[in-house]
Design an enzyme around this catalytic site. Structure first.
Site, mmCIF file in Angstrom:
data_model
loop_
_atom_site.group_PDB
_atom_site.id
_atom_site.type_symbol
_atom_site.label_atom_id
_atom_site.label_comp_id
_atom_site.label_asym_id
_atom_site.label_seq_id
_atom_site.Cartn_x
_atom_site.Cartn_y
_atom_site.Cartn_z
ATOM 1 N N GLU A 1 1.946 -5.504 11.003
ATOM 2 C CA GLU A 1 1.323 -4.184 11.126
ATOM 3 C C GLU A 1 2.075 -3.417 12.211
ATOM 4 O OE1 GLU A 1 -0.955 -2.932 9.275
ATOM 5 O OE2 GLU A 1 -1.848 -4.663 8.244
ATOM 6 N N HIS B 1 3.636 -3.483 6.930
ATOM 7 C CA HIS B 1 2.528 -2.559 6.688
ATOM 8 C C HIS B 1 2.358 -1.605 7.865
ATOM 9 C CE1 HIS B 1 0.425 -4.603 3.222
ATOM 10 N NE2 HIS B 1 1.264 -5.559 3.615
ATOM 11 N N HIS C 1 0.870 -1.174 0.000
ATOM 12 C CA HIS C 1 0.000 0.000 0.000
ATOM 13 C C HIS C 1 0.913 1.231 0.000
ATOM 14 C CE1 HIS C 1 -2.888 -2.917 2.117
ATOM 15 N NE2 HIS C 1 -3.300 -2.762 0.870
ATOM 16 N N GLU D 1 1.807 3.657 3.118
ATOM 17 C CA GLU D 1 2.292 3.090 4.390
ATOM 18 C C GLU D 1 3.805 3.247 4.425
ATOM 19 O OE1 GLU D 1 0.613 -0.836 4.584
ATOM 20 O OE2 GLU D 1 -1.448 -0.072 4.572
#
Length: 336
Positions: free
Chosen positions: A215, A151, A59, A62
């Site tokens: 994450e 991410h 993405h 990010e």
């Protein structure tokens, strides 16, 4: 510093390097493969037998993980880090990175494990390319394979740094890998229990790698990531790369929270409604009996699980995609 140490700069500018292969003073080979992809190989007499895929920017907005990989690449190019593992560095979605957007046309991280074959556009082409890059990189036999796909999340989280561990039928989750994640600063791990279409699921399912989506905090623009603390992860990755990682044999899982997926909330139509505030955080608790979501044909998601929490709530996804995951506490009983 070697020019290939500027992979991020080249990627953001959309330029190819003049030299595709360079050697550091310590005999480390850096080879540019395609836009946003750099292969690093140690000197033959220093190779520990591990292949490490580090990806970020699947993405494009990010940026903290992208900056982390940039620091590692620069340190290798300057000779400050001397790898003993083969590494494939990947900036996943260069087009989205250049515009600071999550994606150009569609979510790249929903197009793996063959899903790109049913789509078109830049992300579909890139997913196919990334699968081929990973397949080629992990093609050498008798080597340890590890993939971290890094991410940051759209929203805040009550557990800021956590990992998602993919699922493959007949394959058990590894206690040692969880201990490594704990040492790298992960506070929780979601043990998945069904196949997925994200990048780490592809390398886990199809290529036999130990693979994880990590994450690391909330998404912020380039240069604004002081609030995303990746120090422990960066230190652990450096140890892995240099072959100086402490033994995982007796490593503890103490303090690591484990969760499993109870249910996925799939958006079926434009009538879908998610009954949560726009600013709800990942890992927010959900009371039993709570009406979480509704959709066409009187479809309702009512919380039945004890200790349930929500992660990745997003009612704006396309129809047919996951709009959230209901998770519940899990035990370490099934680990190997």
């Amino acid at each position: 510093m070697l020019a290939l140490g500027k992979l991020l700069e080249l990627t953001l500018a959309g330029r190819e390097p003049a030299e595709k292969t360079q050697l550091t003073a310590k005999g480390v080979r850096m080879r540019w493969l395609t836009e946003g992809a750099l292969e690093v190989s140690p000197a033959a007499d220093r190779d520990s037998g591990m292949d490490l895929l580090l990806s970020a920017g699947i993405h494009g907005n990010e940026t903290a993980p992208i900056e982390l990989l940039d620091r590692l690449i620069i340190a290798i190019a300057r000779g400050e880090i001397t790898p003993r593992v083969r590494i494939l560095f990947v900036f996943g979605n260069p087009g989205a990175m250049r515009t600071g957007a999550r994606f150009v046309e569609e979510d790249l991280n929903r197009l793996f494990n063959g899903r790109h074959e049913n789509s078109s556009g830049p992300e579909a082409l890139r997913a196919c390319e990334l699968e081929h890059l990973a397949e080629t990189f992990f093609s050498q036999p008798q080597r340890t394979r590890l993939h971290y796909d890094l991410h940051t999340a759209i929203r805040g989280s009550r557990i800021e740094q956590f990992a998602l561990y993919p699922y493959k039928e007949g394959r058990m989750h590894s206690r040692q890998q969880l201990a490594r994640l704990r040492a790298a600063g992960m506070e929780a791990v979601l043990l998945q229990n069904k196949p997925s279409i994200v990048f780490s699921a592809y390398t886990y399912d199809q290529l036999g790698a130990e693979a994880f989506t990590l994450e690391l905090g909330k998404a912020r623009p380039f240069g604004q990531n002081a609030g995303v603390n990746v120090e422990r992860l960066e230190q652990r990755l450096t140890h892995i790369i240099e072959g100086t990682e402490p033994s995982l044999e007796q490593a503890s899982l103490e303090g690591l929270q484990l969760f499993s997926v109870a249910r996925e909330v799939i958006k079926r139509s434009d009538a879908f409604v998610l009954h949560l505030p726009d600013d709800v955080e990942n890992f927010s608790e959900l009371a039993e009996g709570y009406l979480l979501a509704e959709d066409v044909a009187s479809t309702r998601w009512v919380i039945e699980e004890s200790g349930a929490r929500i992660i990745f709530p997003n009612p704006k996804v396309k129809n047919g995609l996951r709009a959230g995951m209901i998770i519940e506490p899990a035990s370490a009983a099934g680990l190997v």
